[in-house]
Motif scaffolding. Structure first.
Motif, PDB file in Angstrom:
ATOM      1  N   THR A  83       0.852  -1.188   0.000  1.00  0.00           N
ATOM      2  CA  THR A  83       0.000   0.000   0.000  1.00  0.00           C
ATOM      3  C   THR A  83       0.888   1.239   0.000  1.00  0.00           C
ATOM      4  O   THR A  83       1.994   1.222   0.542  1.00  0.00           O
ATOM      5  CB  THR A  83      -0.928   0.035   1.225  1.00  0.00           C
ATOM      6  OG1 THR A  83      -1.656   1.271   1.250  1.00  0.00           O
ATOM      7  CG2 THR A  83      -0.143  -0.089   2.525  1.00  0.00           C
ATOM      8  N   ASP A  84       0.393   2.313  -0.596  1.00  0.00           N
ATOM      9  CA  ASP A  84       1.149   3.565  -0.605  1.00  0.00           C
ATOM     10  C   ASP A  84       0.524   4.607   0.315  1.00  0.00           C
ATOM     11  O   ASP A  84       0.916   5.772   0.292  1.00  0.00           O
ATOM     12  CB  ASP A  84       1.269   4.126  -2.014  1.00  0.00           C
ATOM     13  CG  ASP A  84      -0.084   4.440  -2.651  1.00  0.00           C
ATOM     14  OD1 ASP A  84      -1.127   4.227  -1.991  1.00  0.00           O
ATOM     15  OD2 ASP A  84      -0.103   4.901  -3.813  1.00  0.00           O
ATOM     16  N   LYS A  85      -0.457   4.196   1.140  1.00  0.00           N
ATOM     17  CA  LYS A  85      -1.141   5.125   2.025  1.00  0.00           C
ATOM     18  C   LYS A  85      -0.313   5.355   3.290  1.00  0.00           C
ATOM     19  O   LYS A  85      -0.290   4.522   4.198  1.00  0.00           O
ATOM     20  CB  LYS A  85      -2.531   4.602   2.387  1.00  0.00           C
ATOM     21  CG  LYS A  85      -3.310   5.498   3.338  1.00  0.00           C
ATOM     22  CD  LYS A  85      -3.562   6.893   2.773  1.00  0.00           C
ATOM     23  CE  LYS A  85      -4.404   7.740   3.719  1.00  0.00           C
ATOM     24  NZ  LYS A  85      -4.638   9.099   3.210  1.00  0.00           N
ATOM     25  N   GLU A  86       0.377   6.497   3.361  1.00  0.00           N
ATOM     26  CA  GLU A  86       1.176   6.839   4.532  1.00  0.00           C
ATOM     27  C   GLU A  86       0.339   7.644   5.523  1.00  0.00           C
ATOM     28  O   GLU A  86      -0.396   8.557   5.127  1.00  0.00           O
ATOM     29  CB  GLU A  86       2.406   7.653   4.130  1.00  0.00           C
ATOM     30  CG  GLU A  86       3.429   6.880   3.333  1.00  0.00           C
ATOM     31  CD  GLU A  86       4.722   7.652   3.138  1.00  0.00           C
ATOM     32  OE1 GLU A  86       4.923   8.678   3.830  1.00  0.00           O
ATOM     33  OE2 GLU A  86       5.536   7.230   2.297  1.00  0.00           O
ATOM     34  N   VAL A  87       0.459   7.308   6.799  1.00  0.00           N
ATOM     35  CA  VAL A  87      -0.211   8.063   7.853  1.00  0.00           C
ATOM     36  C   VAL A  87       0.774   8.296   8.985  1.00  0.00           C
ATOM     37  O   VAL A  87       1.790   7.604   9.105  1.00  0.00           O
ATOM     38  CB  VAL A  87      -1.470   7.321   8.382  1.00  0.00           C
ATOM     39  CG1 VAL A  87      -2.441   7.025   7.259  1.00  0.00           C
ATOM     40  CG2 VAL A  87      -1.084   6.036   9.113  1.00  0.00           C
ATOM     41  N   VAL A  88       0.462   9.281   9.835  1.00  0.00           N
ATOM     42  CA  VAL A  88       1.261   9.536  11.028  1.00  0.00           C
ATOM     43  C   VAL A  88       0.318   9.596  12.227  1.00  0.00           C
ATOM     44  O   VAL A  88      -0.875   9.884  12.088  1.00  0.00           O
ATOM     45  CB  VAL A  88       2.061  10.855  10.942  1.00  0.00           C
ATOM     46  CG1 VAL A  88       3.113  10.759   9.854  1.00  0.00           C
ATOM     47  CG2 VAL A  88       1.128  12.040  10.696  1.00  0.00           C
ATOM     48  N   ASP A  89       0.872   9.310  13.403  1.00  0.00           N
ATOM     49  CA  ASP A  89       0.057   9.487  14.602  1.00  0.00           C
ATOM     50  C   ASP A  89       0.018  10.966  14.973  1.00  0.00           C
ATOM     51  O   ASP A  89       0.702  11.793  14.363  1.00  0.00           O
ATOM     52  CB  ASP A  89       0.539   8.605  15.755  1.00  0.00           C
ATOM     53  CG  ASP A  89       1.885   9.040  16.338  1.00  0.00           C
ATOM     54  OD1 ASP A  89       2.392  10.119  15.972  1.00  0.00           O
ATOM     55  OD2 ASP A  89       2.430   8.300  17.170  1.00  0.00           O
ATOM     56  N   MET A  90      -0.803  11.314  15.954  1.00  0.00           N
ATOM     57  CA  MET A  90      -0.999  12.729  16.263  1.00  0.00           C
ATOM     58  C   MET A  90       0.123  13.311  17.123  1.00  0.00           C
ATOM     59  O   MET A  90       0.151  14.509  17.375  1.00  0.00           O
ATOM     60  CB  MET A  90      -2.351  12.951  16.941  1.00  0.00           C
ATOM     61  CG  MET A  90      -2.513  12.367  18.317  1.00  0.00           C
ATOM     62  SD  MET A  90      -4.185  12.614  18.998  1.00  0.00           S
ATOM     63  CE  MET A  90      -4.241  14.389  19.250  1.00  0.00           C
ATOM     64  N   GLY A  91       1.063  12.475  17.540  1.00  0.00           N
ATOM     65  CA  GLY A  91       2.201  12.967  18.296  1.00  0.00           C
ATOM     66  C   GLY A  91       2.156  12.570  19.753  1.00  0.00           C
ATOM     67  O   GLY A  91       1.320  11.774  20.187  1.00  0.00           O
ATOM     68  N   THR A  92       3.076  13.121  20.516  1.00  0.00           N
ATOM     69  CA  THR A  92       3.180  12.856  21.954  1.00  0.00           C
ATOM     70  C   THR A  92       3.021  14.182  22.699  1.00  0.00           C
ATOM     71  O   THR A  92       3.622  15.189  22.322  1.00  0.00           O
ATOM     72  CB  THR A  92       4.535  12.216  22.293  1.00  0.00           C
ATOM     73  OG1 THR A  92       4.683  11.005  21.543  1.00  0.00           O
ATOM     74  CG2 THR A  92       4.627  11.893  23.775  1.00  0.00           C
TER      75      THR A  92
END
Length: 335
Positions: free
Chosen positions: A305-314
């Motif tokens: 898959t090419d769907k990159e995501v990030v978490d909202m941080g710390t």
């Protein structure tokens, strides 16, 4: 009225996990203590009146006598209840209740790394209004996500052509795939993992032996899923994943030289995807990516898959300067 109750009943905890879409392996009962060797772990249930709205596993590290230090929530708190519209007012109430307990009452620094990703929620401005600040120096978790809302034929067609070719080749190699969740199968994973470490000689960021110990203590419903590929009765490639809540997670994988020649990892990923689809997961988190540090793994995963995501941080909040200094001092010497 928001209230917090400390939970000592392991069965209640695991039963309650079923109520949350964002339930995950990191919030299971023994993850922090067994997988990451944390000494003090609290299990908290948060209620709005009599309604359970959140679960949070909290790791406590404090200096004796002074009782100052950090309370840390990793990939929590859980708050996305099934069959309920979730909004940031609920999450804000949860953050505020946790802040009251740990920052105001116990004088600790509270640090939270929520299990929330950019493909689910784009706007996190609410955090600015509740006395939490993002820690800029802590790298956000970036990963690739495969959505599982299509049938398996369509999912397979969505793979990159070169990746599909690798999968087609692996299916013709005569590999035997055995799946399960018991300690004997995990020993075969550890064997392949040790061979991979010897070959690659990279720095380990997880302790697979601790993960295995944690898995032994999990209830059957939440145990890790282990897939092993065998060639001539010998283990050559392996993958370990988890399916709790609506997101499946790739946790560990390994392949020896024979496994690489036979493209065993392609077939194992496909078996994992089929299992997650069967379990009813909506998403598959491929376990993190880092193009700079590990380009080979990135290119392999991006074929799925090419769907990159990030978490909202710390994020963190504190009132007590001593707790902040203690945490900074400890982090300096762990570098």
């Amino acid at each position: 009225m928001i209230s917090i109750k400390e939970i000592s009943d392991k069965t209640f905890w695991h039963d309650s996990l079923r109520e949350f879409e964002d339930a995950n392996i990191y919030q299971t009962w023994n993850f922090a203590s067994l997988a990451q060797n944390e000494k003090i772990v609290k299990h908290l249930a948060i209620y709005a009146n009599q309604d359970l709205i959140s679960l949070a596993q909290v790791r406590i590290r404090a200096v004796p006598i002074l009782n100052r230090g950090i309370a840390y929530i990793f990939n929590g708190p859980l708050w996305q209840k099934k069959n309920r519209e979730n909004n940031f007012e609920i999450l804000s109430d949860i953050f505020n209740a946790l802040r009251q307990k740990f920052v105001v009452n116990q004088k600790l620094l509270l640090r939270i790394k929520p299990y929330i990703f950019s493909d689910k929620i784009e706007n996190i401005d609410f955090i600015k209004n509740i006395d939490f600040k993002r820690i800029a120096k802590v790298r956000q978790y970036k990963t690739l996500v495969l959505y599982l809302d299509k049938d398996l034929d369509e999912i397979r067609k969505s793979f990159d052509q070169k990746w599909r070719n690798g999968l087609n080749q692996s299916e013709k190699k005569g590999l035997e795939i055995i799946e399960g969740n018991d300690s004997e199968l995990y020993k075969d994973f550890l064997l392949v993992y040790s061979q991979m470490i010897e070959r690659k000689k990279f720095k380990e960021y997880v302790n697979p032996n601790r993960i295995g110990k944690m898995n032994e203590e999990l209830n059957t419903e939440n145990k890790l899923k282990i897939f092993i590929a065998y060639k001539d009765k010998l283990p050559i490639a392996s993958i370990v994943g988890s399916a709790i809540g609506n997101t499946g997670i790739y946790l560990l994988g390994a392949s020896n030289e024979i496994g690489m020649k036979n493209k065993g990892s392609y077939l194992l990923q496909w078996e994992m995807i089929k299992w997650l689809k069967q379990k009813g997961c909506q998403r598959y988190d491929l376990g993190g990516i880092n193009l700079d540090d590990n380009p080979g793994v990135y290119h392999f995963k991006s074929g799925i898959t090419d769907k990159e995501v990030v978490d909202m941080g710390t994020f963190e909040s504190y009132n007590n300067k001593l707790s902040k200094r203690i945490v900074n001092f400890g982090e300096f010497f762990r570098r």
